[in-house]
Design a protein around this motif. Sequence first.
Motif, PDB file in Angstrom:
ATOM      1  N   VAL A  99       0.861  -1.181   0.000  1.00  0.00           N
ATOM      2  CA  VAL A  99       0.000   0.000   0.000  1.00  0.00           C
ATOM      3  C   VAL A  99       0.901   1.235   0.000  1.00  0.00           C
ATOM      4  CG1 VAL A  99      -1.877   1.228   1.134  1.00  0.00           C
ATOM      5  CG2 VAL A  99      -1.713  -1.266   1.362  1.00  0.00           C
ATOM      6  N   PHE A 100       0.662   2.134  -0.959  1.00  0.00           N
ATOM      7  CA  PHE A 100       1.443   3.365  -1.062  1.00  0.00           C
ATOM      8  C   PHE A 100       0.604   4.488  -0.449  1.00  0.00           C
ATOM      9  CE2 PHE A 100       2.665   0.888  -5.004  1.00  0.00           C
ATOM     10  CZ  PHE A 100       3.682   0.213  -4.345  1.00  0.00           C
ATOM     11  N   VAL A 101       0.724   4.587   0.860  1.00  0.00           N
ATOM     12  CA  VAL A 101      -0.206   5.411   1.635  1.00  0.00           C
ATOM     13  C   VAL A 101      -0.123   6.876   1.236  1.00  0.00           C
ATOM     14  CG1 VAL A 101      -0.266   3.819   3.586  1.00  0.00           C
ATOM     15  CG2 VAL A 101       1.440   5.620   3.551  1.00  0.00           C
ATOM     16  N   ASP A 102      -1.262   7.561   1.339  1.00  0.00           N
ATOM     17  CA  ASP A 102      -1.294   8.982   0.980  1.00  0.00           C
ATOM     18  C   ASP A 102      -1.717   9.876   2.137  1.00  0.00           C
ATOM     19  OD1 ASP A 102      -3.936   7.909   0.827  1.00  0.00           O
ATOM     20  OD2 ASP A 102      -4.566   9.560  -0.482  1.00  0.00           O
ATOM     21  N   GLN A 103      -2.237   9.296   3.240  1.00  0.00           N
ATOM     22  CA  GLN A 103      -2.654  10.095   4.391  1.00  0.00           C
ATOM     23  C   GLN A 103      -2.334   9.345   5.676  1.00  0.00           C
ATOM     24  OE1 GLN A 103      -4.076  13.266   4.503  1.00  0.00           O
ATOM     25  NE2 GLN A 103      -3.646  13.350   2.295  1.00  0.00           N
ATOM     26  N   PHE A 104      -2.302  10.098   6.786  1.00  0.00           N
ATOM     27  CA  PHE A 104      -2.115   9.446   8.080  1.00  0.00           C
ATOM     28  C   PHE A 104      -3.054  10.038   9.128  1.00  0.00           C
ATOM     29  CE2 PHE A 104       1.116  12.900   8.425  1.00  0.00           C
ATOM     30  CZ  PHE A 104       0.755  13.469   9.638  1.00  0.00           C
ATOM     31  N   LEU A 105      -3.309   9.255  10.156  1.00  0.00           N
ATOM     32  CA  LEU A 105      -3.958   9.696  11.386  1.00  0.00           C
ATOM     33  C   LEU A 105      -2.960   9.455  12.510  1.00  0.00           C
ATOM     34  CD1 LEU A 105      -7.492   8.072  10.927  1.00  0.00           C
ATOM     35  CD2 LEU A 105      -6.972  10.516  10.826  1.00  0.00           C
ATOM     36  N   ASP A 106      -2.688  10.487  13.304  1.00  0.00           N
ATOM     37  CA  ASP A 106      -1.629  10.408  14.307  1.00  0.00           C
ATOM     38  C   ASP A 106      -2.211  10.156  15.694  1.00  0.00           C
ATOM     39  OD1 ASP A 106       0.656  10.637  15.820  1.00  0.00           O
ATOM     40  OD2 ASP A 106       0.806  12.818  15.623  1.00  0.00           O
ATOM     41  N   PHE A 107      -1.895   8.989  16.248  1.00  0.00           N
ATOM     42  CA  PHE A 107      -2.288   8.659  17.613  1.00  0.00           C
ATOM     43  C   PHE A 107      -1.058   8.383  18.488  1.00  0.00           C
ATOM     44  CE2 PHE A 107      -6.314   8.244  15.544  1.00  0.00           C
ATOM     45  CZ  PHE A 107      -7.255   8.568  16.524  1.00  0.00           C
TER      46      PHE A 107
END
Length: 261
Positions: A99-107
């Motif tokens: 998966v070539f990720v384009d967004q993140f959620l930071d926890f």
Amino acid sequence: MTVRIAIIGGTGVYDPNILTDITEEKVDTPFGLVKVKVGGYQGKRVAFMARHGEDHSVPPHLINYRANVYGLHMLGVKNIFATAAVGSLNSDMKPKNFVFVDQFLDFTKSRPQTFLEEGVIHLDMTDPYCPRLRRVLQEAAQKHGLPYHKTGTYVCTEGPRFETPAEIRMFSQLGGDLVGMTSVPEVVLAREAEICYATIAMVTNFAAGISPDRLSHQEVVDIMDENVHNLRKLVMEAIAALDEDADCPCHRHPQDPSAVK
């Protein structure tokens, strides 16, 4: 020869011997000393950094992300391919898929996320993962017939524990596709240092509450071992195809281009 490309190897990716004429560089950064292997591949100089240490002794919450990224910056790196083993929250993203990720959620909870010790810069993160590098990875995956997803949202947790099923349900409701422990602050620091950055996420398992089995680190390592040859093909094809000196918006701060020296 200038080093413009770096590989940051995550869990299961410790071997720099995909490169030739390897030397070890010790870089003394304002945030600590880092060791980097530098070698050649098809006429390009490439830096290899083991994120967790060569013996996988550094847990995700104790990695010196600032020293690692700043050390690559000091070497002249402008393009980073970072590998990551991830759990999947998305039934379409199966074990051994890339998966070539384009967004993140930071926890994450306790990690320094900036090089700056004074002053204020509000860093634009509209495209946290470089679209140019992600396109190169997509083309490399297509060329070798590897299963991949061109987008995905990476949920970064503090670790080193795995997540609870309740947390996984929450992350899924928030739009997360994958869960891991290392992309943040690495991706943020790379942008602050004006370096193009892309994560090659490899799914090793379904996350807690989705997987029918209890999670274990050994399961992650085993799947990485089974698929590391495909990961190596993907990375080396991307490096061969990359224009390492191409201009990119990632190389410029919209507010202060001279913020990180």
